[in-house]
Design a protein around this motif. Structure first.
Motif, PDB file in Angstrom:
ATOM      1  N   THR A  63      11.133   0.814 -14.131  1.00 25.38           N
ATOM      2  CA  THR A  63      10.374  -0.124 -13.289  1.00 25.38           C
ATOM      3  C   THR A  63       9.586   0.596 -12.190  1.00 25.38           C
ATOM      4  OG1 THR A  63      12.352  -0.433 -11.919  1.00 25.38           O
ATOM      5  CG2 THR A  63      11.967  -2.033 -13.683  1.00 25.38           C
ATOM      6  N   SER A  64       9.016   1.723 -12.521  1.00 26.08           N
ATOM      7  CA  SER A  64       8.395   2.566 -11.499  1.00 26.08           C
ATOM      8  C   SER A  64       7.149   1.952 -10.885  1.00 26.08           C
ATOM      9  CB  SER A  64       8.060   3.938 -12.094  1.00 26.08           C
ATOM     10  OG  SER A  64       9.235   4.562 -12.566  1.00 26.08           O
ATOM     11  N   VAL A  65       6.357   1.208 -11.659  1.00 26.59           N
ATOM     12  CA  VAL A  65       5.184   0.544 -11.080  1.00 26.59           C
ATOM     13  C   VAL A  65       5.635  -0.538 -10.106  1.00 26.59           C
ATOM     14  CG1 VAL A  65       3.172  -0.894 -11.586  1.00 26.59           C
ATOM     15  CG2 VAL A  65       3.709   1.056 -13.053  1.00 26.59           C
ATOM     16  N   THR A  66       6.639  -1.313 -10.517  1.00 25.68           N
ATOM     17  CA  THR A  66       7.173  -2.364  -9.648  1.00 25.68           C
ATOM     18  C   THR A  66       7.714  -1.775  -8.347  1.00 25.68           C
ATOM     19  OG1 THR A  66       7.752  -3.729 -11.556  1.00 25.68           O
ATOM     20  CG2 THR A  66       8.882  -4.210  -9.488  1.00 25.68           C
ATOM     21  N   THR A  67       8.520  -0.736  -8.472  1.00 28.92           N
ATOM     22  CA  THR A  67       9.105  -0.104  -7.285  1.00 28.92           C
ATOM     23  C   THR A  67       8.024   0.462  -6.381  1.00 28.92           C
ATOM     24  OG1 THR A  67      11.141   0.431  -8.464  1.00 28.92           O
ATOM     25  CG2 THR A  67      10.642   1.741  -6.509  1.00 28.92           C
ATOM     26  N   ALA A  68       7.045   1.142  -6.971  1.00 26.80           N
ATOM     27  CA  ALA A  68       5.990   1.761  -6.172  1.00 26.80           C
ATOM     28  C   ALA A  68       5.174   0.715  -5.429  1.00 26.80           C
ATOM     29  CB  ALA A  68       5.081   2.597  -7.070  1.00 26.80           C
ATOM     30  N   ALA A  69       4.758  -0.341  -6.116  1.00 24.25           N
ATOM     31  CA  ALA A  69       3.941  -1.363  -5.465  1.00 24.25           C
ATOM     32  C   ALA A  69       4.726  -2.078  -4.373  1.00 24.25           C
ATOM     33  CB  ALA A  69       3.434  -2.368  -6.504  1.00 24.25           C
ATOM     34  N   THR A  70       6.004  -2.335  -4.613  1.00 23.81           N
ATOM     35  CA  THR A  70       6.832  -2.981  -3.593  1.00 23.81           C
ATOM     36  C   THR A  70       6.966  -2.080  -2.370  1.00 23.81           C
ATOM     37  OG1 THR A  70       8.084  -4.162  -5.300  1.00 23.81           O
ATOM     38  CG2 THR A  70       9.063  -4.052  -3.113  1.00 23.81           C
ATOM     39  N   ALA A  71       7.216  -0.798  -2.591  1.00 20.62           N
ATOM     40  CA  ALA A  71       7.383   0.133  -1.475  1.00 20.62           C
ATOM     41  C   ALA A  71       6.106   0.260  -0.655  1.00 20.62           C
ATOM     42  CB  ALA A  71       7.823   1.499  -1.999  1.00 20.62           C
ATOM     43  N   LEU A  72       4.959   0.345  -1.322  1.00 17.62           N
ATOM     44  CA  LEU A  72       3.699   0.460  -0.598  1.00 17.62           C
ATOM     45  C   LEU A  72       3.382  -0.833   0.154  1.00 17.62           C
ATOM     46  CD1 LEU A  72       1.552   2.358  -3.253  1.00 17.62           C
ATOM     47  CD2 LEU A  72       2.568   3.302  -1.172  1.00 17.62           C
ATOM     48  N   ALA A  73       3.661  -1.973  -0.472  1.00 15.81           N
ATOM     49  CA  ALA A  73       3.451  -3.248   0.218  1.00 15.81           C
ATOM     50  C   ALA A  73       4.361  -3.355   1.432  1.00 15.81           C
ATOM     51  CB  ALA A  73       3.697  -4.404  -0.742  1.00 15.81           C
ATOM     52  N   LEU A  74       5.602  -2.930   1.284  1.00 19.01           N
ATOM     53  CA  LEU A  74       6.552  -2.970   2.398  1.00 19.01           C
ATOM     54  C   LEU A  74       6.046  -2.136   3.571  1.00 19.01           C
ATOM     55  CD1 LEU A  74       9.279  -3.585   3.751  1.00 19.01           C
ATOM     56  CD2 LEU A  74      10.246  -1.657   2.445  1.00 19.01           C
ATOM     57  N   ALA A  75       5.567  -0.943   3.299  1.00 17.29           N
ATOM     58  CA  ALA A  75       5.063  -0.087   4.378  1.00 17.29           C
ATOM     59  C   ALA A  75       3.909  -0.757   5.107  1.00 17.29           C
ATOM     60  CB  ALA A  75       4.627   1.263   3.812  1.00 17.29           C
ATOM     61  N   SER A  76       3.026  -1.409   4.360  1.00 14.35           N
ATOM     62  CA  SER A  76       1.892  -2.086   4.982  1.00 14.35           C
ATOM     63  C   SER A  76       2.341  -3.280   5.812  1.00 14.35           C
ATOM     64  CB  SER A  76       0.909  -2.530   3.895  1.00 14.35           C
ATOM     65  OG  SER A  76      -0.196  -3.207   4.459  1.00 14.35           O
ATOM     66  N   VAL A  77       3.247  -4.094   5.268  1.00 12.17           N
ATOM     67  CA  VAL A  77       3.709  -5.275   6.004  1.00 12.17           C
ATOM     68  C   VAL A  77       4.503  -4.853   7.233  1.00 12.17           C
ATOM     69  CG1 VAL A  77       5.166  -7.336   5.871  1.00 12.17           C
ATOM     70  CG2 VAL A  77       3.662  -6.744   3.963  1.00 12.17           C
ATOM     71  N   ARG A  78       5.285  -3.793   7.118  1.00 14.25           N
ATOM     72  CA  ARG A  78       5.998  -3.265   8.294  1.00 14.25           C
ATOM     73  C   ARG A  78       5.010  -2.916   9.416  1.00 14.25           C
ATOM     74  NH1 ARG A  78      10.957  -3.841  10.171  1.00 14.25           N
ATOM     75  NH2 ARG A  78      12.599  -3.516   8.666  1.00 14.25           N
ATOM     76  N   ALA A  79       3.919  -2.252   9.055  1.00 11.95           N
ATOM     77  CA  ALA A  79       2.921  -1.867  10.059  1.00 11.95           C
ATOM     78  C   ALA A  79       2.275  -3.107  10.677  1.00 11.95           C
ATOM     79  CB  ALA A  79       1.865  -0.971   9.431  1.00 11.95           C
ATOM     80  N   SER A  80       1.979  -4.099   9.860  1.00 11.19           N
ATOM     81  CA  SER A  80       1.392  -5.337  10.381  1.00 11.19           C
ATOM     82  C   SER A  80       2.390  -6.097  11.243  1.00 11.19           C
ATOM     83  CB  SER A  80       0.910  -6.213   9.228  1.00 11.19           C
ATOM     84  OG  SER A  80      -0.184  -5.628   8.555  1.00 11.19           O
ATOM     85  N   HIS A  81       3.642  -6.071  10.870  1.00  6.81           N
ATOM     86  CA  HIS A  81       4.684  -6.750  11.647  1.00  6.81           C
ATOM     87  C   HIS A  81       4.753  -6.158  13.057  1.00  6.81           C
ATOM     88  CE1 HIS A  81       9.132  -7.387  12.616  1.00  6.81           C
ATOM     89  NE2 HIS A  81       8.665  -8.609  12.501  1.00  6.81           N
ATOM     90  N   ARG A  82       4.701  -4.838  13.153  1.00  8.32           N
ATOM     91  CA  ARG A  82       4.683  -4.203  14.477  1.00  8.32           C
ATOM     92  C   ARG A  82       3.413  -4.575  15.233  1.00  8.32           C
ATOM     93  NH1 ARG A  82       6.775   0.015  11.269  1.00  8.32           N
ATOM     94  NH2 ARG A  82       4.693   0.956  11.089  1.00  8.32           N
ATOM     95  N   ALA A  83       2.280  -4.608  14.503  1.00 11.34           N
ATOM     96  CA  ALA A  83       1.017  -4.936  15.154  1.00 11.34           C
ATOM     97  C   ALA A  83       1.024  -6.358  15.696  1.00 11.34           C
ATOM     98  CB  ALA A  83      -0.141  -4.749  14.168  1.00 11.34           C
TER      99      ALA A  83
END
Length: 498
Positions: free
Chosen positions: A202-222
């Motif tokens: 499930t490497s595509v699923t894991t990768a897309a989730t991880a990248l989305a998480l990093a982006s949402v984390r940054a927006s959450h702080r913003a």
């Protein structure tokens, strides 16, 4: 064409982290230490011993695939590789973003390097060589159900590494064999087990989730920082962040968020001109943002587990003389996590949009002009931006329906339950970008508010954020297209460059 890599290498013998996946978008050095190579080679030797035993079945090496497991596969190893991959060339749609494609292959490389997939060492070497270049396989978006791994998208990636299909080098799309030549890479030579191990995770699923998480984390702080700037700019009383009040609420995420917001608002002086109780978009922000923090911690845990786990079938354990057939390729954890991430994105996006709506409304913004226009009527200020944020929120809401509840049997009912984690992950990746734009829209509004009469922030950290925005973005006076300004503001606040 190997590109110089200056960052520290990613050690395939150490834990994989989300930051590694972000770095994978650019040329990257992978470290294959002697212990890693030894365990990969030992797993391969054990596979060879098992394959030599006619009494021991091994899925995908001696058999057909999926629902056709009851039939023998091809006897020639190279033919069995083609047997694995050819039928999976059924994907459709636009190519996946390059950062997802490369991050997915980094997740795959780490999984294979654990030595329980039975792959040839040269497969891991070939992936490492690819990461030192700008090579990106062309992978169509649609085709995976995330149940037996991301079979179809990973098959396109594998074929590109063999010189088939298409790929990108330096951002240019071309036939994969030409891309390999330009990148100075040798086409991978695979047998059936190598090919299956490359696609059966499930490497595509894991990768897309991880990248989305990093982006949402940054927006959450913003959003936390922008909420504080809004409070200060309006002259609101931050008493809704009182530690005794938040502690009584009892939720750990709210306590964390409120602590951070209070630190940002140190030095603020309320104007005394606001109502006793602010709208919920301000007064309830620590509760909303805190709930998001708690949910993001859950997603953090799932992504960490996925990055530290082996997603493949079967797995080979030489010490126990065991070939284990099972379901480690089943992407249910990431499906749930990505759906939660989408829901968090919807709530954060709605909060940012409501705060911008408050800011542009003269009935609620302490008397600032409507739409923050420098000359209302002759100018329109943030009117277009506010319309766009409404569209962004509507798009997020439309797409936030959980994918993990949509199970649909396929593959002659061999895959009679499927998680649809790939859909959940890619959708969350898309929505994370809309959330960034909502952050940028709110940030632009706050920058403009001071230009049209809003007070300068009294908290030093809020003032620093405003100054960073003002240094980067001119006031909207007169009107101009603001699409690029929204993106610039989004980059600034999500990167924390203030």
């Amino acid at each position: 064409m190997t590109t110089t890599v200056t960052d520290a290498p990613v050690d395939l013998g150490a834990p994989l982290a989300g930051d590694h996946l972000i770095r994978a978008a650019a040329p990257l050095s992978l470290l294959i230490s002697p212990p890693v190579r030894d365990r990969v080679e030992r797993g391969r030797e054990y596979l060879r011993a098992v394959l030599a035993d006619d009494e021991r079945p091994v899925y995908g090496a001696k058999t057909g695939f999926g629902a056709l497991i009851g039939f023998a596969g091809r006897e020639d190893e190279a033919d069995q590789c083609d047997n694995t991959l050819a039928h999976l060339g059924a994907g459709q749609g636009p190519d996946l973003p390059a950062d997802i494609a490369r991050a997915a292959l980094l997740v795959r490389a780490w999984s294979l390097a654990q030595g329980v997939s039975g792959v040839s060492a040269h497969v891991v070497d070939g992936l490492a060589a690819m990461f030192a270049t700008t090579f990106v396989p062309a992978i169509p978006r649609y085709g995976s159900v995330g149940a037996s791994g991301d079979l179809i998208p990973l098959a396109y990636a594998t074929q590109a590494l063999r010189g088939r299909g298409h790929a990108y080098v330096d951002g240019e799309r071309m036939p994969a064999d030409e891309a390999l030549r330009r990148a100075g890479l040798t086409p991978l030579t695979l047998d059936g087990r190598d090919a299956l191990a490359l696609v059966n995770g499930t490497s595509v699923t894991t990768a897309a989730t991880a990248l989305a998480l990093a982006s949402v984390r940054a927006s959450h702080r913003a959003v936390q920082d922008l909420t504080c700037l809004l409070v200060d700019l309006l002259g609101a009383d931050p008493a809704f962040l009182d530690p005794r009040l938040i502690s009584a609420y009892g939720h750990p995420g709210a306590i964390t968020v409120a602590d951070r917001m209070r630190a940002t608002l140190v030095g603020t002086v309320p104007s005394g001109g606001r109502a006793l109780q602010e709208p919920y978009s301000l007064r309830c922000s620590p509760q909303l943002l805190g709930a998001a923090e708690d949910a993001l911690r859950y997603v953090d845990g799932v992504v960490t587990a996925d990055l530290g786990g082996v997603s493949d079938n079967p797995l080979f354990f030489p010490d126990d003389d065991l070939v284990a057939h099972g379901g480690n390729f089943f992407g249910q954890p990431a499906a749930f996590a990505a759906d939660v991430l989408a829901m968090v994105t919807a709530s954060l996006g709605n909060l940012a949009e409501r705060q911008l709506d408050l800011l542009v409304d003269p009935a609620r913004n302490t008397g600032l002009p409507p739409m923050l226009a420098a000359g209302p009527g002759r100018q329109h200020g943030l009117q277009g931006v506010q319309l766009a944020t409404t569209a962004f929120v509507a798009e997020i809401r439309r797409a936030v329906v959980p994918a993990s509840t949509q199970s649909l049997p396929t593959n002659l009912h061999n895959q009679d339950v499927v998680p649809f984690g790939t859909q959940a992950a890619l959708r969350s990746y898309d929505l994370a970008e809309l959330l960034r734009l909502l952050c940028g829209s709110l940030a632009l509004g706050l920058r403009q508010a001071v230009h049209v009469g809003g007070r300068r922030p009294t908290a030093p950290r809020c003032a620093a954020l405003l100054d960073a925005l003002a240094d980067a973005i001119a006031p909207v006076d007169p009107d101009r297209p603001l699409d690029a300004d929204v993106r610039l503001a989004a980059d600034l606040v999500t990167a924390g460059r203030y």
